[in-house]
Design a protein around this motif. Structure first.
Motif, PDB file in Angstrom:
ATOM      1  N   VAL A   6       5.861   0.223  -7.120  1.00 49.42           N
ATOM      2  CA  VAL A   6       6.789  -0.543  -6.284  1.00 49.42           C
ATOM      3  C   VAL A   6       6.803  -1.985  -6.767  1.00 49.42           C
ATOM      4  CG1 VAL A   6       7.341  -1.288  -3.935  1.00 49.42           C
ATOM      5  CG2 VAL A   6       6.307   0.960  -4.315  1.00 49.42           C
ATOM      6  N   ILE A   7       7.996  -2.521  -7.002  1.00 47.43           N
ATOM      7  CA  ILE A   7       8.143  -3.891  -7.471  1.00 47.43           C
ATOM      8  C   ILE A   7       8.741  -4.743  -6.350  1.00 47.43           C
ATOM      9  CG2 ILE A   7       9.035  -5.390  -9.288  1.00 47.43           C
ATOM     10  CD1 ILE A   7       7.149  -3.086 -10.204  1.00 47.43           C
ATOM     11  N   GLY A   8       7.935  -5.663  -5.828  1.00 47.87           N
ATOM     12  CA  GLY A   8       8.382  -6.525  -4.736  1.00 47.87           C
ATOM     13  C   GLY A   8       7.688  -6.174  -3.433  1.00 47.87           C
ATOM     14  N   LEU A   9       7.263  -7.210  -2.696  1.00 51.02           N
ATOM     15  CA  LEU A   9       6.570  -6.970  -1.425  1.00 51.02           C
ATOM     16  C   LEU A   9       7.116  -7.895  -0.339  1.00 51.02           C
ATOM     17  CD1 LEU A   9       4.371  -5.034  -0.396  1.00 51.02           C
ATOM     18  CD2 LEU A   9       2.740  -6.897  -0.633  1.00 51.02           C
ATOM     19  N   GLY A  10       8.432  -7.842  -0.176  1.00 48.78           N
ATOM     20  CA  GLY A  10       9.052  -8.443   0.993  1.00 48.78           C
ATOM     21  C   GLY A  10       9.242  -7.347   2.039  1.00 48.78           C
ATOM     22  N   LEU A  11      10.226  -7.497   2.890  1.00 52.91           N
ATOM     23  CA  LEU A  11      10.467  -6.499   3.933  1.00 52.91           C
ATOM     24  C   LEU A  11      10.760  -5.127   3.338  1.00 52.91           C
ATOM     25  CD1 LEU A  11      12.633  -8.645   6.364  1.00 52.91           C
ATOM     26  CD2 LEU A  11      10.393  -7.674   6.881  1.00 52.91           C
ATOM     27  N   ALA A  12      11.550  -5.091   2.258  1.00 55.02           N
ATOM     28  CA  ALA A  12      11.902  -3.813   1.646  1.00 55.02           C
ATOM     29  C   ALA A  12      10.675  -3.132   1.061  1.00 55.02           C
ATOM     30  CB  ALA A  12      12.964  -4.022   0.565  1.00 55.02           C
ATOM     31  N   GLY A  13       9.896  -3.869   0.278  1.00 54.67           N
ATOM     32  CA  GLY A  13       8.716  -3.293  -0.348  1.00 54.67           C
ATOM     33  C   GLY A  13       7.702  -2.797   0.662  1.00 54.67           C
ATOM     34  N   ILE A  14       7.462  -3.579   1.711  1.00 59.77           N
ATOM     35  CA  ILE A  14       6.507  -3.175   2.745  1.00 59.77           C
ATOM     36  C   ILE A  14       6.971  -1.908   3.455  1.00 59.77           C
ATOM     37  CG2 ILE A  14       5.569  -3.820   5.011  1.00 59.77           C
ATOM     38  CD1 ILE A  14       5.483  -6.727   3.962  1.00 59.77           C
ATOM     39  N   ALA A  15       8.251  -1.864   3.804  1.00 59.53           N
ATOM     40  CA  ALA A  15       8.775  -0.692   4.505  1.00 59.53           C
ATOM     41  C   ALA A  15       8.648   0.559   3.649  1.00 59.53           C
ATOM     42  CB  ALA A  15      10.231  -0.920   4.896  1.00 59.53           C
ATOM     43  N   SER A  26       0.291   8.237  -3.731  1.00 61.58           N
ATOM     44  CA  SER A  26      -0.420   7.160  -4.419  1.00 61.58           C
ATOM     45  C   SER A  26       0.593   6.163  -4.983  1.00 61.58           C
ATOM     46  CB  SER A  26      -1.279   7.738  -5.541  1.00 61.58           C
ATOM     47  OG  SER A  26      -0.487   8.445  -6.472  1.00 61.58           O
ATOM     48  N   TYR A  27       0.207   4.893  -4.993  1.00 64.16           N
ATOM     49  CA  TYR A  27       1.159   3.879  -5.456  1.00 64.16           C
ATOM     50  C   TYR A  27       0.447   2.585  -5.800  1.00 64.16           C
ATOM     51  CZ  TYR A  27       0.781   1.801  -0.773  1.00 64.16           C
ATOM     52  OH  TYR A  27       0.305   1.226   0.370  1.00 64.16           O
ATOM     53  N   THR A  28       1.138   1.759  -6.563  1.00 65.51           N
ATOM     54  CA  THR A  28       0.706   0.404  -6.891  1.00 65.51           C
ATOM     55  C   THR A  28       1.889  -0.532  -6.675  1.00 65.51           C
ATOM     56  OG1 THR A  28      -0.927   1.119  -8.528  1.00 65.51           O
ATOM     57  CG2 THR A  28      -0.093  -1.130  -8.738  1.00 65.51           C
ATOM     58  N   VAL A  29       1.605  -1.734  -6.177  1.00 64.82           N
ATOM     59  CA  VAL A  29       2.654  -2.743  -5.953  1.00 64.82           C
ATOM     60  C   VAL A  29       2.431  -3.926  -6.882  1.00 64.82           C
ATOM     61  CG1 VAL A  29       3.702  -4.313  -4.282  1.00 64.82           C
ATOM     62  CG2 VAL A  29       2.861  -2.074  -3.529  1.00 64.82           C
ATOM     63  N   ILE A  30       3.513  -4.379  -7.495  1.00 62.93           N
ATOM     64  CA  ILE A  30       3.489  -5.602  -8.295  1.00 62.93           C
ATOM     65  C   ILE A  30       4.490  -6.573  -7.683  1.00 62.93           C
ATOM     66  CG2 ILE A  30       3.954  -6.642 -10.553  1.00 62.93           C
ATOM     67  CD1 ILE A  30       3.162  -3.997 -11.833  1.00 62.93           C
ATOM     68  N   TYR A 149       0.055  -7.772   5.139  1.00 71.15           N
ATOM     69  CA  TYR A 149       0.216  -6.551   4.355  1.00 71.15           C
ATOM     70  C   TYR A 149      -0.268  -6.754   2.919  1.00 71.15           C
ATOM     71  CZ  TYR A 149       1.941  -1.825   3.851  1.00 71.15           C
ATOM     72  OH  TYR A 149       2.004  -0.461   3.694  1.00 71.15           O
ATOM     73  N   THR A 150      -0.062  -7.951   2.392  1.00 70.97           N
ATOM     74  CA  THR A 150      -0.587  -8.264   1.059  1.00 70.97           C
ATOM     75  C   THR A 150      -2.109  -8.160   1.050  1.00 70.97           C
ATOM     76  OG1 THR A 150       1.286  -9.742   0.609  1.00 70.97           O
ATOM     77  CG2 THR A 150      -0.674 -10.011  -0.761  1.00 70.97           C
ATOM     78  N   ALA A 151      -2.740  -8.713   2.084  1.00 74.36           N
ATOM     79  CA  ALA A 151      -4.203  -8.629   2.193  1.00 74.36           C
ATOM     80  C   ALA A 151      -4.659  -7.180   2.336  1.00 74.36           C
ATOM     81  CB  ALA A 151      -4.685  -9.453   3.385  1.00 74.36           C
ATOM     82  N   TYR A 152      -3.915  -6.390   3.114  1.00 77.78           N
ATOM     83  CA  TYR A 152      -4.244  -4.968   3.310  1.00 77.78           C
ATOM     84  C   TYR A 152      -4.214  -4.212   1.980  1.00 77.78           C
ATOM     85  CZ  TYR A 152      -3.297  -0.083   4.566  1.00 77.78           C
ATOM     86  OH  TYR A 152      -3.315   1.288   4.646  1.00 77.78           O
ATOM     87  N   SER A 154      -4.404  -5.515  -1.024  1.00 80.91           N
ATOM     88  CA  SER A 154      -5.404  -6.067  -1.937  1.00 80.91           C
ATOM     89  C   SER A 154      -6.770  -5.420  -1.694  1.00 80.91           C
ATOM     90  CB  SER A 154      -5.497  -7.581  -1.772  1.00 80.91           C
ATOM     91  OG  SER A 154      -4.260  -8.203  -2.120  1.00 80.91           O
ATOM     92  N   LEU A 155      -7.113  -5.208  -0.433  1.00 82.20           N
ATOM     93  CA  LEU A 155      -8.387  -4.573  -0.100  1.00 82.20           C
ATOM     94  C   LEU A 155      -8.445  -3.132  -0.602  1.00 82.20           C
ATOM     95  CD1 LEU A 155      -9.089  -5.858   3.532  1.00 82.20           C
ATOM     96  CD2 LEU A 155     -10.442  -6.327   1.481  1.00 82.20           C
ATOM     97  N   LYS A 156      -7.270  -2.486  -0.670  1.00 81.79           N
ATOM     98  CA  LYS A 156      -7.217  -1.107  -1.141  1.00 81.79           C
ATOM     99  C   LYS A 156      -6.982  -1.030  -2.651  1.00 81.79           C
ATOM    100  CE  LYS A 156      -5.491   1.993   1.596  1.00 81.79           C
ATOM    101  NZ  LYS A 156      -4.642   2.843   2.449  1.00 81.79           N
ATOM    102  N   ASP A 157      -6.980  -2.206  -3.297  1.00 82.77           N
ATOM    103  CA  ASP A 157      -6.779  -2.290  -4.747  1.00 82.77           C
ATOM    104  C   ASP A 157      -5.448  -1.668  -5.166  1.00 82.77           C
ATOM    105  OD1 ASP A 157      -7.569  -3.175  -7.250  1.00 82.77           O
ATOM    106  OD2 ASP A 157      -8.556  -1.298  -7.779  1.00 82.77           O
ATOM    107  N   ARG A 158      -4.425  -1.949  -4.372  1.00 79.87           N
ATOM    108  CA  ARG A 158      -3.088  -1.428  -4.679  1.00 79.87           C
ATOM    109  C   ARG A 158      -2.078  -2.530  -4.982  1.00 79.87           C
ATOM    110  NH1 ARG A 158      -2.109   3.619  -0.408  1.00 79.87           N
ATOM    111  NH2 ARG A 158      -3.270   5.161  -1.655  1.00 79.87           N
ATOM    112  N   PHE A 159      -2.542  -3.764  -5.066  1.00 83.43           N
ATOM    113  CA  PHE A 159      -1.628  -4.885  -5.234  1.00 83.43           C
ATOM    114  C   PHE A 159      -1.999  -5.720  -6.451  1.00 83.43           C
ATOM    115  CE2 PHE A 159      -0.576  -9.396  -4.387  1.00 83.43           C
ATOM    116  CZ  PHE A 159       0.801  -9.282  -4.346  1.00 83.43           C
ATOM    117  N   THR A 160      -1.000  -6.051  -7.254  1.00 82.37           N
ATOM    118  CA  THR A 160      -1.169  -6.945  -8.399  1.00 82.37           C
ATOM    119  C   THR A 160      -0.184  -8.097  -8.265  1.00 82.37           C
ATOM    120  OG1 THR A 160      -1.850  -5.146  -9.865  1.00 82.37           O
ATOM    121  CG2 THR A 160      -1.082  -7.168 -10.905  1.00 82.37           C
ATOM    122  N   LYS A 161      -0.716  -9.317  -8.230  1.00 82.98           N
ATOM    123  CA  LYS A 161       0.150 -10.478  -8.119  1.00 82.98           C
ATOM    124  C   LYS A 161       0.507 -10.990  -9.506  1.00 82.98           C
ATOM    125  CE  LYS A 161       0.626 -15.060  -6.035  1.00 82.98           C
ATOM    126  NZ  LYS A 161      -0.034 -16.116  -5.219  1.00 82.98           N
TER     127      LYS A 161
END
Length: 351
Positions: A6-15, A26-30, A149-152, A154-161
């Motif tokens: 998933v690319i982007g973590l605004g309202l669309a990415g979070i939803a 399983s997924y990863t967010v950038i 949600y970004t913190a959530y 990150s704790l699950k190791d699913r987010f890359t900034k």
């Protein structure tokens, strides 16, 4: 191999991430911080277009999806996101009062428009013709949502900034690869950043810049959201958010003096007490010329998807649209045709 990237973590990415969690994918967010529209959004959910007293597109379906969605997120993240908030439409004339009465009798609108006229009881607001009340409204704290949600993740190791580089995406028959990440499918939820996306920039997105002012007015003492020529949203501690403007020429996130002057001029025609300007923010809304979201599959690359184009109604639209996209991407599901990007396929092949 991940199920989704998933690319982007605004309202669309979070939803969309919530759809993936719901279905144990399983997924990863950038994501980076280049797009600010979800962060600076007023977050108001309101089923009625108050300029013309019309029901917003699929308003009931969206609200029926959105409210349980945010309630579940509050429990999951341990934060308050949903603040029920009355929305009052300030009338400029007797004629507007009559139009309101007519609209409140229409099918679909009757459950959201109160037929009662509320008299203005606040001496610090100019509203001689009173207000009409919209029912079932409130505000989502989008800044808390994005940060929590970004913190959530990150704790699950699913987010890359980081800033996603489209040129480094490798598209294979059965998967995509980005650096060391392999995923069966990729969903672009980039907001206005989609304009730089070579796979989906054929879509007719028209960015609309919105700017908000934050003012402190200790004497105002207003606890309702009021729509006049601008919106006034109470933020607590005598602070009010006012806005927003709509500008298509400027596509930067920088606040402008011209918008500030425009908003303050409208505010001064509305307010009757002293105030102090304490902040000024801006962001680019991802809008579309037909006022419908951009959701669906790429015309050629079948493992590329887009979730975008929510405009100023992202808090209502995101949960509904993400559910549609998940169903579309996981099975042979024919999603809502009004939001499906298939309506612009011809534009892709004309590039």
């Amino acid at each position: 191999m991940q199920d989704y990237l998933v690319i982007g973590l605004g309202l669309a990415g979070i939803a969309f991430c919530e759809q993936l969690e719901k279905h144990a994918k399983s997924y990863t967010v950038i994501s980076d911080t280049s797009q600010t529209s979800s962060l600076v959004a007023g977050g108001l959910y309101n089923p009625v277009i108050l300029k013309r007293f019309n029901l917003a597109w699929k308003a009931k379906e969206q609200l029926d999806t959105a409210i349980p969605f945010y309630t579940a997120l509050e429990k999951k993240l341990g934060v308050q996101l949903n603040y029920p908030l009355p929305v009052y439409r300030r009338f400029a004339s007797i004629e507007e009062q009559n139009l309101w009465f007519e609209a409140s009798d229409k099918k679909g609108l009757s459950e959201f428009l109160s037929p009662k006229i509320h008299l203005n009881k606040n001496p610090n607001i100019a509203a001689p013709f009173g207000y009409g009340e919209v029912l079932g409204t409130g505000r989502i704290d989008t800044r808390t949502l994005v940060s929590s949600y970004t913190a959530y993740l990150s704790l699950k190791d699913r987010f890359t900034k980081e800033t996603f580089k489209h040129s480094e995406l490798q598209i294979k028959e059965e998967y995509v690869q980005y650096k060391s990440i392999k995923a069966r499918k990729i969903v672009f939820a980039e907001g206005f950043g989609m304009k730089q996306n070579p796979f989906f920039n054929y879509l007719p997105m028209q960015g609309s810049k919105g700017e908000y002012l934050f003012i402190k007015a200790p004497d105002l003492k207003e606890d309702k959201a009021i729509k006049s020529s601008i919106f006034c949203l109470p933020e607590g501690d005598d602070v009010y958010r006012i806005g927003a403007n709509y500008a298509r020429e400027d596509t930067t996130n920088a606040p402008t003096d011209s918008a500030k002057s425009e908003l303050l001029k409208k505010w001064d025609n509305f307010i009757r007490c002293k105030y102090e300007l304490i902040d000024h923010v801006a962001g680019i809304r991802p809008t579309v010329n037909d006022r419908k979201p951009l959701v669906g599959q790429h015309p050629e690359h079948r493992n590329l998807y887009v979730l975008n184009g929510f405009g100023s109604r992202g808090v209502m639209t995101a949960p509904y649209a993400s559910e549609q996209l998940y169903k579309n991407s996981s099975a042979n599901y024919v999603q809502d045709g009004e939001l499906n990007v298939a309506r612009f396929t011809e534009k892709y092949f004309q590039k």
